[in-house]
Motif scaffolding. Structure first.
Motif, PDB file in Angstrom:
ATOM      1  N   LEU A  90      17.521  59.818  19.527  1.00 42.19           N
ATOM      2  CA  LEU A  90      17.070  59.210  18.276  1.00 42.19           C
ATOM      3  C   LEU A  90      15.995  60.041  17.600  1.00 42.19           C
ATOM      4  CD1 LEU A  90      16.772  55.536  19.579  1.00 42.19           C
ATOM      5  CD2 LEU A  90      18.665  56.537  18.279  1.00 42.19           C
ATOM      6  N   GLN A 117      18.591  58.546  23.906  1.00 45.38           N
ATOM      7  CA  GLN A 117      19.732  58.402  23.014  1.00 45.38           C
ATOM      8  C   GLN A 117      19.805  59.521  21.980  1.00 45.38           C
ATOM      9  OE1 GLN A 117      20.854  54.732  23.100  1.00 45.38           O
ATOM     10  NE2 GLN A 117      22.695  55.066  21.935  1.00 45.38           N
ATOM     11  N   GLN A 155      22.408  47.263  15.952  1.00 50.16           N
ATOM     12  CA  GLN A 155      22.079  48.569  16.515  1.00 50.16           C
ATOM     13  C   GLN A 155      23.041  49.644  15.995  1.00 50.16           C
ATOM     14  OE1 GLN A 155      22.145  47.936  20.770  1.00 50.16           O
ATOM     15  NE2 GLN A 155      20.143  46.935  20.769  1.00 50.16           N
ATOM     16  N   LYS A 156      24.327  49.331  15.969  1.00 48.58           N
ATOM     17  CA  LYS A 156      25.318  50.287  15.465  1.00 48.58           C
ATOM     18  C   LYS A 156      25.050  50.637  14.004  1.00 48.58           C
ATOM     19  CE  LYS A 156      29.535  50.093  18.079  1.00 48.58           C
ATOM     20  NZ  LYS A 156      30.922  49.671  18.103  1.00 48.58           N
ATOM     21  N   LYS A 157      24.720  49.625  13.222  1.00 46.64           N
ATOM     22  CA  LYS A 157      24.462  49.857  11.801  1.00 46.64           C
ATOM     23  C   LYS A 157      23.221  50.726  11.612  1.00 46.64           C
ATOM     24  CE  LYS A 157      23.668  47.513   7.427  1.00 46.64           C
ATOM     25  NZ  LYS A 157      23.475  46.252   6.745  1.00 46.64           N
ATOM     26  N   HIS A 158      22.166  50.433  12.348  1.00 47.37           N
ATOM     27  CA  HIS A 158      20.892  51.138  12.170  1.00 47.37           C
ATOM     28  C   HIS A 158      20.863  52.505  12.849  1.00 47.37           C
ATOM     29  CE1 HIS A 158      16.684  51.370  11.090  1.00 47.37           C
ATOM     30  NE2 HIS A 158      16.398  51.742  12.316  1.00 47.37           N
ATOM     31  N   PHE A 159      21.426  52.599  14.054  1.00 46.98           N
ATOM     32  CA  PHE A 159      21.322  53.826  14.850  1.00 46.98           C
ATOM     33  C   PHE A 159      22.638  54.582  14.999  1.00 46.98           C
ATOM     34  CE2 PHE A 159      17.988  50.966  16.473  1.00 46.98           C
ATOM     35  CZ  PHE A 159      16.873  51.749  16.207  1.00 46.98           C
ATOM     36  N   GLY A 160      23.741  53.979  14.573  1.00 41.52           N
ATOM     37  CA  GLY A 160      25.037  54.623  14.702  1.00 41.52           C
ATOM     38  C   GLY A 160      25.715  54.374  16.044  1.00 41.52           C
ATOM     39  N   ALA A 161      25.057  53.644  16.928  1.00 41.33           N
ATOM     40  CA  ALA A 161      25.611  53.347  18.255  1.00 41.33           C
ATOM     41  C   ALA A 161      24.847  52.183  18.861  1.00 41.33           C
ATOM     42  CB  ALA A 161      25.486  54.569  19.173  1.00 41.33           C
ATOM     43  N   HIS A 201      16.565  62.509  14.468  1.00 43.49           N
ATOM     44  CA  HIS A 201      17.731  63.390  14.487  1.00 43.49           C
ATOM     45  C   HIS A 201      18.611  63.045  13.304  1.00 43.49           C
ATOM     46  CE1 HIS A 201      17.691  65.662  18.284  1.00 43.49           C
ATOM     47  NE2 HIS A 201      16.852  64.714  18.634  1.00 43.49           N
TER      48      HIS A 201
END
Length: 189
Positions: A179, A177, A25-31, A188
């Motif tokens: 997104l 979030q 999730q962090k890799k794909h969405f930054g968080a 975003h």
């Protein structure tokens, strides 16, 4: 993570068993995605839910990726789940390759953007998501014109899953979030 005033607090420390999914999730969405911080209290249940949605989103699914995202976005709207609307709108925009369906899904009845197949599926999603479900004979007949019994079964499971997810998140006031700009249907930056 954004500050929240939810009546059930999110967890701050992700359990070890969920660290792999948190890393993705962090890799794909930054968080880490917000629901993970609530579902994370029950890691085994989290993984069961993740496996369920993973099966519904498999490559060999009977429903197209766009139709799956369209249905998930619509159910999210009906359940007033801020996070689900955000996440599913992003996925719909990515899969459809345009923003137009994201912008029109809330008023799909009045939009010419949706195929007859999509309209039948959206009507079914509306009917199944009602409490109690209200699937009338006309909705069933329209669905049968476009989908096999297997596809209808899979569609029902997808709608039921999204109801579970959206109702869980909405009840616990899990925030969006950021997104997708839902009004514009674009990711975003």
């Amino acid at each position: 993570m954004k500050e929240t005033t939810a009546w059930v607090s999110p967890i701050n420390n992700i359990p070890a068993s969920l660290k792999p999914i948190a890393a993705v999730q962090k890799k794909h969405f930054g968080a880490v995605l917000n629901p993970t911080r609530w579902w994370g209290r029950m890691p085994r249940l989290f993984w069961l839910v993740a496996l369920f949605v993973g099966f519904l989103e498999r490559r060999s699914a009977r429903l197209s990726p766009v139709l799956r995202s369209l249905l998930m976005t619509r159910v999210s709207q009906l359940c007033h789940c801020a996070f689900c609307i955000d996440a599913n709108s992003l996925r719909l925009a990515e899969r459809a390759g345009a923003r137009d369906k994201v912008q029109a899904v809330s008023d799909w009845h009045a939009s010419a953007l949706f195929s007859e197949e999509e309209r039948a599926a959206l009507a079914y999603a509306d009917a199944v998501t009602a409490t109690p479900p209200r699937v009338d004979e006309a909705t069933k007949a329209d669905l049968k014109r476009h989908f096999t019994d297997e596809a209808i079964t899979e569609m029902t499971a997808l709608i039921a899953f999204q109801n579970l997810s959206a109702r869980f998140n909405a009840a616990l006031e899990i925030p969006a979030q950021g997104l997708c700009d839902s009004a514009k249907g674009k990711p975003h930056a």
